[in-house]
Write a protein that holds these residues in place. Structure first.
Motif, PDB file in Angstrom:
ATOM      1  N   VAL A  49       0.854  -1.180   0.000  1.00 45.58           N
ATOM      2  CA  VAL A  49       0.000   0.000   0.000  1.00 45.58           C
ATOM      3  C   VAL A  49       0.889   1.229   0.000  1.00 45.58           C
ATOM      4  CG1 VAL A  49      -1.768   1.275   1.248  1.00 45.58           C
ATOM      5  CG2 VAL A  49      -1.786  -1.216   1.283  1.00 45.58           C
ATOM      6  N   ARG A  50       0.709   2.108  -0.963  1.00 48.58           N
ATOM      7  CA  ARG A  50       1.497   3.345  -1.019  1.00 48.58           C
ATOM      8  C   ARG A  50       0.655   4.490  -0.478  1.00 48.58           C
ATOM      9  NH1 ARG A  50       5.056   3.823  -5.962  1.00 48.58           N
ATOM     10  NH2 ARG A  50       6.176   2.362  -4.614  1.00 48.58           N
ATOM     11  N   ALA A  51       1.055   5.004   0.657  1.00 46.26           N
ATOM     12  CA  ALA A  51       0.308   6.068   1.322  1.00 46.26           C
ATOM     13  C   ALA A  51       0.711   7.433   0.766  1.00 46.26           C
ATOM     14  CB  ALA A  51       0.585   6.027   2.820  1.00 46.26           C
ATOM     15  N   ASP A  52      -0.243   8.346   0.773  1.00 44.22           N
ATOM     16  CA  ASP A  52       0.083   9.733   0.457  1.00 44.22           C
ATOM     17  C   ASP A  52       0.575  10.414   1.724  1.00 44.22           C
ATOM     18  OD1 ASP A  52      -0.826  10.432  -2.408  1.00 44.22           O
ATOM     19  OD2 ASP A  52      -2.523   9.304  -1.616  1.00 44.22           O
ATOM     20  N   PRO A  53       1.634  11.217   1.624  1.00 42.86           N
ATOM     21  CA  PRO A  53       2.086  11.939   2.807  1.00 42.86           C
ATOM     22  C   PRO A  53       1.071  13.026   3.204  1.00 42.86           C
ATOM     23  CG  PRO A  53       3.292  12.645   0.844  1.00 42.86           C
ATOM     24  CD  PRO A  53       2.440  11.481   0.430  1.00 42.86           C
ATOM     25  N   PRO A  54       1.016  13.400   4.463  1.00 42.78           N
ATOM     26  CA  PRO A  54       1.945  13.065   5.535  1.00 42.78           C
ATOM     27  C   PRO A  54       1.691  11.662   6.082  1.00 42.78           C
ATOM     28  CG  PRO A  54       0.206  14.483   6.367  1.00 42.78           C
ATOM     29  CD  PRO A  54      -0.004  14.389   4.888  1.00 42.78           C
ATOM     30  N   THR A  55       2.759  10.930   6.335  1.00 47.14           N
ATOM     31  CA  THR A  55       2.659   9.545   6.780  1.00 47.14           C
ATOM     32  C   THR A  55       2.631   9.480   8.310  1.00 47.14           C
ATOM     33  OG1 THR A  55       5.054   9.445   6.404  1.00 47.14           O
ATOM     34  CG2 THR A  55       3.614   8.472   4.725  1.00 47.14           C
ATOM     35  N   VAL A  56       1.546  10.007   8.871  1.00 46.32           N
ATOM     36  CA  VAL A  56       1.285   9.921  10.307  1.00 46.32           C
ATOM     37  C   VAL A  56      -0.082   9.266  10.496  1.00 46.32           C
ATOM     38  CG1 VAL A  56       2.758  11.844  10.975  1.00 46.32           C
ATOM     39  CG2 VAL A  56       0.367  12.274  10.349  1.00 46.32           C
ATOM     40  N   THR A  57      -0.307   8.679  11.660  1.00 45.78           N
ATOM     41  CA  THR A  57      -1.422   7.748  11.834  1.00 45.78           C
ATOM     42  C   THR A  57      -2.785   8.374  11.601  1.00 45.78           C
ATOM     43  OG1 THR A  57      -0.175   6.313  13.311  1.00 45.78           O
ATOM     44  CG2 THR A  57      -2.578   6.239  13.496  1.00 45.78           C
ATOM     45  N   SER A  58      -3.078   9.507  12.217  1.00 42.40           N
ATOM     46  CA  SER A  58      -4.436  10.042  12.090  1.00 42.40           C
ATOM     47  C   SER A  58      -4.770  10.375  10.645  1.00 42.40           C
ATOM     48  CB  SER A  58      -4.625  11.276  12.981  1.00 42.40           C
ATOM     49  OG  SER A  58      -3.782  12.335  12.567  1.00 42.40           O
ATOM     50  N   GLN A  59      -3.803  10.933   9.905  1.00 34.77           N
ATOM     51  CA  GLN A  59      -4.056  11.268   8.506  1.00 34.77           C
ATOM     52  C   GLN A  59      -4.178  10.017   7.645  1.00 34.77           C
ATOM     53  OE1 GLN A  59      -2.164  13.352  10.530  1.00 34.77           O
ATOM     54  NE2 GLN A  59      -4.068  14.514  10.406  1.00 34.77           N
ATOM     55  N   ARG A  60      -3.414   8.965   7.980  1.00 37.33           N
ATOM     56  CA  ARG A  60      -3.533   7.733   7.222  1.00 37.33           C
ATOM     57  C   ARG A  60      -4.869   7.045   7.496  1.00 37.33           C
ATOM     58  NH1 ARG A  60      -2.600   8.849   3.680  1.00 37.33           N
ATOM     59  NH2 ARG A  60      -3.115   6.755   3.004  1.00 37.33           N
ATOM     60  N   LEU A  61      -5.340   7.070   8.742  1.00 40.59           N
ATOM     61  CA  LEU A  61      -6.647   6.470   9.040  1.00 40.59           C
ATOM     62  C   LEU A  61      -7.762   7.249   8.346  1.00 40.59           C
ATOM     63  CD1 LEU A  61      -6.369   5.451  12.804  1.00 40.59           C
ATOM     64  CD2 LEU A  61      -5.909   4.094  10.747  1.00 40.59           C
ATOM     65  N   LYS A  62      -7.628   8.562   8.293  1.00 43.83           N
ATOM     66  CA  LYS A  62      -8.621   9.355   7.549  1.00 43.83           C
ATOM     67  C   LYS A  62      -8.629   8.947   6.080  1.00 43.83           C
ATOM     68  CE  LYS A  62      -8.365  13.515  10.443  1.00 43.83           C
ATOM     69  NZ  LYS A  62      -7.961  14.946  10.474  1.00 43.83           N
ATOM     70  N   GLY A  63      -7.445   8.812   5.496  1.00 47.38           N
ATOM     71  CA  GLY A  63      -7.378   8.416   4.099  1.00 47.38           C
ATOM     72  C   GLY A  63      -7.957   7.035   3.857  1.00 47.38           C
ATOM     73  N   LEU A  64      -7.633   6.082   4.733  1.00 41.42           N
ATOM     74  CA  LEU A  64      -8.116   4.713   4.576  1.00 41.42           C
ATOM     75  C   LEU A  64      -9.627   4.610   4.713  1.00 41.42           C
ATOM     76  CD1 LEU A  64      -5.367   2.851   6.633  1.00 41.42           C
ATOM     77  CD2 LEU A  64      -5.809   2.550   4.181  1.00 41.42           C
ATOM     78  N   THR A  65     -10.208   5.411   5.592  1.00 35.82           N
ATOM     79  CA  THR A  65     -11.641   5.265   5.879  1.00 35.82           C
ATOM     80  C   THR A  65     -12.529   6.184   5.046  1.00 35.82           C
ATOM     81  OG1 THR A  65     -11.440   6.815   7.740  1.00 35.82           O
ATOM     82  CG2 THR A  65     -11.249   4.457   8.226  1.00 35.82           C
ATOM     83  N   THR A  66     -11.960   7.247   4.462  1.00 39.56           N
ATOM     84  CA  THR A  66     -12.769   8.159   3.644  1.00 39.56           C
ATOM     85  C   THR A  66     -12.441   8.054   2.157  1.00 39.56           C
ATOM     86  OG1 THR A  66     -11.209  10.029   3.754  1.00 39.56           O
ATOM     87  CG2 THR A  66     -12.830   9.813   5.554  1.00 39.56           C
ATOM     88  N   GLY A  67     -11.246   7.544   1.831  1.00 44.88           N
ATOM     89  CA  GLY A  67     -10.809   7.556   0.438  1.00 44.88           C
ATOM     90  C   GLY A  67     -10.262   8.894   0.013  1.00 44.88           C
ATOM     91  N   GLY A  68     -10.169   9.849   0.950  1.00 47.34           N
ATOM     92  CA  GLY A  68      -9.669  11.177   0.630  1.00 47.34           C
ATOM     93  C   GLY A  68      -8.173  11.279   0.826  1.00 47.34           C
ATOM     94  N   LEU A  69      -7.618  12.433   0.476  1.00 48.70           N
ATOM     95  CA  LEU A  69      -6.187  12.678   0.574  1.00 48.70           C
ATOM     96  C   LEU A  69      -5.935  13.691   1.688  1.00 48.70           C
ATOM     97  CD1 LEU A  69      -5.265  13.017  -3.219  1.00 48.70           C
ATOM     98  CD2 LEU A  69      -5.055  10.994  -1.756  1.00 48.70           C
ATOM     99  N   PRO A  70      -5.193  13.314   2.724  1.00 44.28           N
ATOM    100  CA  PRO A  70      -4.867  14.262   3.784  1.00 44.28           C
ATOM    101  C   PRO A  70      -3.847  15.279   3.300  1.00 44.28           C
ATOM    102  CG  PRO A  70      -3.693  12.221   4.148  1.00 44.28           C
ATOM    103  CD  PRO A  70      -4.598  11.998   2.953  1.00 44.28           C
ATOM    104  N   THR A  71      -3.667  16.342   4.073  1.00 53.76           N
ATOM    105  CA  THR A  71      -2.712  17.377   3.718  1.00 53.76           C
ATOM    106  C   THR A  71      -1.770  17.626   4.887  1.00 53.76           C
ATOM    107  OG1 THR A  71      -4.025  19.231   4.576  1.00 53.76           O
ATOM    108  CG2 THR A  71      -4.509  18.493   2.332  1.00 53.76           C
ATOM    109  N   PHE A  72      -0.655  18.298   4.594  1.00 55.56           N
ATOM    110  CA  PHE A  72       0.299  18.606   5.652  1.00 55.56           C
ATOM    111  C   PHE A  72      -0.276  19.620   6.638  1.00 55.56           C
ATOM    112  CE2 PHE A  72       3.324  16.625   2.776  1.00 55.56           C
ATOM    113  CZ  PHE A  72       4.154  15.963   3.664  1.00 55.56           C
ATOM    114  N   VAL A  73      -1.320  20.344   6.239  1.00 58.47           N
ATOM    115  CA  VAL A  73      -1.980  21.265   7.170  1.00 58.47           C
ATOM    116  C   VAL A  73      -2.547  20.496   8.350  1.00 58.47           C
ATOM    117  CG1 VAL A  73      -3.884  22.904   7.414  1.00 58.47           C
ATOM    118  CG2 VAL A  73      -2.489  22.897   5.335  1.00 58.47           C
ATOM    119  N   ASP A  74      -2.897  19.217   8.142  1.00 60.71           N
ATOM    120  CA  ASP A  74      -3.524  18.397   9.183  1.00 60.71           C
ATOM    121  C   ASP A  74      -2.536  17.738  10.124  1.00 60.71           C
ATOM    122  OD1 ASP A  74      -6.073  18.857   8.218  1.00 60.71           O
ATOM    123  OD2 ASP A  74      -5.990  17.169   6.826  1.00 60.71           O
TER     124      ASP A  74
END
Length: 226
Positions: A48-73
């Motif tokens: 699985v290739r994650a979009d950065p930022p590679t931190v847990t809360s943003q990755r869980l958001k991406g996995l569960t919403t299908g959206g792309l997190p940002t460094f602002v988060d």
């Protein structure tokens, strides 16, 4: 089964000619399930290739919403607010399914009303290598024997060994072997018709860090068994 910071090459089968590292071939039960199957289940390995930022809360958001997190988060990783976007966890709850959680408390921060049974454990004491993983081992077998449709167990030991000691430390091999035994136990108890995902939310560098966009940080392991 979310194994925090499970880098892809911690699960991939490595040959004798590969540069040996402590975390290579330290998940033999999962590797054997991929090669031979596990009972009636077939297991497929993926990266699985994650979009950065590679931190847990943003990755869980991406996995569960299908959206792309940002460094602002990124700052929100230290105290994640409830997720207001459409997501699969809330959809499962709204569909009348029973949801069970144990491990990393980020899940209950993001989904405070989603789980019928939640066992959140502190996720930010990175020097504690064992408490969360031990707590999951105590709870997961009774939980699997109980009523559930969606069960998430999120271990932290691999991530914390990386932060505290580095993935190149011998303790990483010990922790991966423990995690492999946990995954194997889940496989042994997997109900007919169930899907097991053993996956990392992100990877880590050889120094044990993550958050950026290097391949070691973005590329996580995923083994799907059904």
């Amino acid at each position: 089964l979310v194994v925090d910071a499970l880098r892809w090459d911690m699960v991939a089968l490595r040959g004798a000619k590969d540069d040996p590292r402590p975390f290579h071939n330290a998940m033999p039960r999962l590797q054997r399930a991929v090669l031979e199957g596990a009972g009636d289940a077939t297991c497929i390995p993926l990266t699985v290739r994650a979009d950065p930022p590679t931190v847990t809360s943003q990755r869980l958001k991406g996995l569960t919403t299908g959206g792309l997190p940002t460094f602002v988060d990124v700052g929100k990783n230290l105290g994640s607010p409830a997720l207001g976007e459409d997501n699969i966890v809330s959809q499962l709850r709204d569909a009348g399914l029973r949801l069970v959680h144990m491990g990393d408390d980020t899940w209950v921060q993001l989904f405070p009303a989603a789980f019928h049974e939640a066992n959140p454990m502190d996720s930010f004491n990175t020097r504690d290598l064992h408490t969360v993983d031990n707590g999951i081992r105590e709870r997961i077998w009774p939980a699997m024997d109980g009523a559930w449709h969606f069960l998430v167990a999120h271990t932290l030991g691999v991530d914390h060994v990386g932060h505290t000691l580095s993935p190149l430390h011998p303790s990483m091999r010990t922790k991966l072997l423990e995690t492999d035994a946990l995954a194997g136990g889940v496989l042994d108890r997997l109900p007919a018709g169930a899907l097991l995902l053993v996956m990392g939310d992100h990877g880590m560098t050889d120094a044990g860090n993550h958050g950026g966009a290097s391949r070691d940080e973005t590329d996580a392991a995923l083994v799907a068994c059904a």
